[in-house]
Design a protein around this motif. Structure first.
Motif, PDB file in Angstrom:
ATOM      1  N   GLN A   1      15.935  77.936  61.064  1.00 57.68           N
ATOM      2  CA  GLN A   1      17.236  78.271  60.505  1.00 57.68           C
ATOM      3  C   GLN A   1      17.122  78.611  59.023  1.00 57.68           C
ATOM      4  N   LYS A   2      16.261  77.878  58.304  1.00 58.82           N
ATOM      5  CA  LYS A   2      16.058  78.157  56.876  1.00 58.82           C
ATOM      6  C   LYS A   2      15.437  79.538  56.687  1.00 58.82           C
ATOM      7  N   ILE A   3      14.514  79.901  57.570  1.00 61.58           N
ATOM      8  CA  ILE A   3      13.895  81.225  57.494  1.00 61.58           C
ATOM      9  C   ILE A   3      14.949  82.306  57.736  1.00 61.58           C
ATOM     10  N   ASP A   4      15.850  82.058  58.702  1.00 59.61           N
ATOM     11  CA  ASP A   4      16.921  83.022  58.986  1.00 59.61           C
ATOM     12  C   ASP A   4      17.841  83.186  57.778  1.00 59.61           C
ATOM     13  N   VAL A   5      18.155  82.095  57.096  1.00 58.32           N
ATOM     14  CA  VAL A   5      19.003  82.166  55.906  1.00 58.32           C
ATOM     15  C   VAL A   5      18.302  82.968  54.818  1.00 58.32           C
ATOM     16  N   GLN A   6      16.996  82.775  54.651  1.00 55.39           N
ATOM     17  CA  GLN A   6      16.229  83.511  53.638  1.00 55.39           C
ATOM     18  C   GLN A   6      16.186  85.002  53.963  1.00 55.39           C
ATOM     19  N   THR A   7      16.027  85.351  55.236  1.00 53.79           N
ATOM     20  CA  THR A   7      15.965  86.768  55.600  1.00 53.79           C
ATOM     21  C   THR A   7      17.311  87.459  55.379  1.00 53.79           C
ATOM     22  N   LEU A   8      18.394  86.696  55.422  1.00 51.82           N
ATOM     23  CA  LEU A   8      19.711  87.263  55.150  1.00 51.82           C
ATOM     24  C   LEU A   8      19.967  87.444  53.657  1.00 51.82           C
ATOM     25  N   GLY A   9      19.079  86.869  52.832  1.00 53.46           N
ATOM     26  CA  GLY A   9      19.207  87.036  51.394  1.00 53.46           C
ATOM     27  C   GLY A   9      19.952  85.904  50.701  1.00 53.46           C
ATOM     28  N   PHE A  10      20.109  84.779  51.368  1.00 53.91           N
ATOM     29  CA  PHE A  10      20.798  83.629  50.778  1.00 53.91           C
ATOM     30  C   PHE A  10      19.825  82.512  50.441  1.00 53.91           C
ATOM     31  N   ASN A  11      18.674  82.868  49.902  1.00 54.06           N
ATOM     32  CA  ASN A  11      17.639  81.889  49.578  1.00 54.06           C
ATOM     33  C   ASN A  11      18.119  80.902  48.513  1.00 54.06           C
ATOM     34  N   SER A  12      18.905  81.386  47.556  1.00 56.90           N
ATOM     35  CA  SER A  12      19.366  80.511  46.473  1.00 56.90           C
ATOM     36  C   SER A  12      20.294  79.407  46.982  1.00 56.90           C
ATOM     37  N   MET A  13      20.964  79.625  48.104  1.00 56.36           N
ATOM     38  CA  MET A  13      21.831  78.586  48.662  1.00 56.36           C
ATOM     39  C   MET A  13      21.018  77.420  49.201  1.00 56.36           C
ATOM     40  N   LEU A  14      19.804  77.706  49.630  1.00 56.48           N
ATOM     41  CA  LEU A  14      18.950  76.636  50.155  1.00 56.48           C
ATOM     42  C   LEU A  14      18.405  75.751  49.047  1.00 56.48           C
ATOM     43  N   THR A  15      18.301  76.304  47.837  1.00 55.00           N
ATOM     44  CA  THR A  15      17.747  75.534  46.720  1.00 55.00           C
ATOM     45  C   THR A  15      18.834  74.842  45.892  1.00 55.00           C
ATOM     46  N   LEU A  16      20.072  74.936  46.320  1.00 55.12           N
ATOM     47  CA  LEU A  16      21.188  74.327  45.594  1.00 55.12           C
ATOM     48  C   LEU A  16      21.045  72.803  45.586  1.00 55.12           C
ATOM     49  N   GLN A  17      21.132  72.199  44.393  1.00 55.41           N
ATOM     50  CA  GLN A  17      21.027  70.748  44.264  1.00 55.41           C
ATOM     51  C   GLN A  17      22.304  70.135  43.694  1.00 55.41           C
ATOM     52  N   CYS A  18      23.171  70.946  43.136  1.00 51.81           N
ATOM     53  CA  CYS A  18      24.405  70.477  42.510  1.00 51.81           C
ATOM     54  C   CYS A  18      25.364  69.961  43.576  1.00 51.81           C
ATOM     55  N   LYS A  19      25.911  68.757  43.351  1.00 52.76           N
ATOM     56  CA  LYS A  19      26.850  68.196  44.320  1.00 52.76           C
ATOM     57  C   LYS A  19      28.291  68.245  43.831  1.00 52.76           C
ATOM     58  N   LEU A  20      28.497  68.558  42.562  1.00 50.45           N
ATOM     59  CA  LEU A  20      29.832  68.688  41.991  1.00 50.45           C
ATOM     60  C   LEU A  20      29.966  70.052  41.346  1.00 50.45           C
ATOM     61  N   LEU A  21      31.136  70.629  41.407  1.00 53.17           N
ATOM     62  CA  LEU A  21      31.378  71.926  40.827  1.00 53.17           C
ATOM     63  C   LEU A  21      32.596  71.835  39.945  1.00 53.17           C
ATOM     64  N   ASN A  22      32.426  72.182  38.674  1.00 52.47           N
ATOM     65  CA  ASN A  22      33.530  72.157  37.729  1.00 52.47           C
ATOM     66  C   ASN A  22      34.450  73.324  38.035  1.00 52.47           C
ATOM     67  N   ARG A  23      35.737  73.054  38.180  1.00 49.61           N
ATOM     68  CA  ARG A  23      36.704  74.088  38.533  1.00 49.61           C
ATOM     69  C   ARG A  23      36.860  75.144  37.450  1.00 49.61           C
ATOM     70  N   GLU A  24      36.508  74.825  36.224  1.00 52.60           N
ATOM     71  CA  GLU A  24      36.608  75.790  35.143  1.00 52.60           C
ATOM     72  C   GLU A  24      35.627  76.941  35.343  1.00 52.60           C
ATOM     73  N   PHE A  25      34.526  76.692  36.049  1.00 52.37           N
ATOM     74  CA  PHE A  25      33.539  77.731  36.289  1.00 52.37           C
ATOM     75  C   PHE A  25      34.040  78.777  37.289  1.00 52.37           C
ATOM     76  N   ILE A  26      34.974  78.369  38.121  1.00 53.94           N
ATOM     77  CA  ILE A  26      35.451  79.262  39.187  1.00 53.94           C
ATOM     78  C   ILE A  26      36.430  80.281  38.636  1.00 53.94           C
ATOM     79  N   SER A  27      37.284  79.881  37.707  1.00 54.50           N
ATOM     80  CA  SER A  27      38.342  80.763  37.237  1.00 54.50           C
ATOM     81  C   SER A  27      37.854  81.821  36.286  1.00 54.50           C
TER      82      SER A  27
END
Length: 143
Positions: A117-143
């Motif tokens: 499944q990880k290989i399939d995600v990488q072939t789709l071009g979403f490799n950076s999503m697999l390396t995500l380590q952040c568990k909190l997201l500041n809402r100010e970054f979204i706006s």
């Protein structure tokens, strides 16, 4: 009090008559039609579906002049409601993006993926999503 006896009514708990807030002229006509029919007792048993069908035919066959009193009452009710109810505008926080998908859920989901499944995600071009380590997201970054 014995079983089957009715309690005597006191002044407590009696309700004042409720004002109609119906703004649909046809429903006002239907209510009036059913009240008149019940007083006349044209049928021994009362069926709402039967009376509604007959009332709908009567409403459709009425001229605009005959419908006018019901239209007037409906319009008066609309204006009364608009006067009594303050016009509240929705206040939306400026440029806030709400989502139920949190980074914490994504990290947890990534951990449960198999190698294929990880290989399939990488072939789709979403490799950076697999390396995500952040568990909190500041809402100010979204706006």
């Amino acid at each position: 009090m014995k079983r089957g006896q009715k309690r005597s009514r006191t002044g407590k708990g009696t309700k004042a008559p409720i004002e109609s807030t119906n703004t649909n002229p046809y429903l006002l006509f239907l209510d009036d039609y059913i009240k008149k029919d019940r007083k006349a007792k044209t049928s021994p048993r009362f069926f709402v579906s039967k009376h509604s069908k007959v009332a709908a035919e009567a409403w459709n066959n009425m001229y605009d002049a005959e419908k006018a009193p019901f239209m007037d009452v409906a319009n008066q009710t609309k204006t009364r409601i608009k006067k009594n109810v303050p016009n509240k505008k929705r206040t939306i926080a400026l440029s806030v993006f709400w989502t139920r998908c949190s980074p914490k859920k994504l990290v947890k989901q990534n951990a449960s993926l198999t190698k294929d499944q990880k290989i399939d995600v990488q072939t789709l071009g979403f490799n950076s999503m697999l390396t995500l380590q952040c568990k909190l997201l500041n809402r100010e970054f979204i706006s």
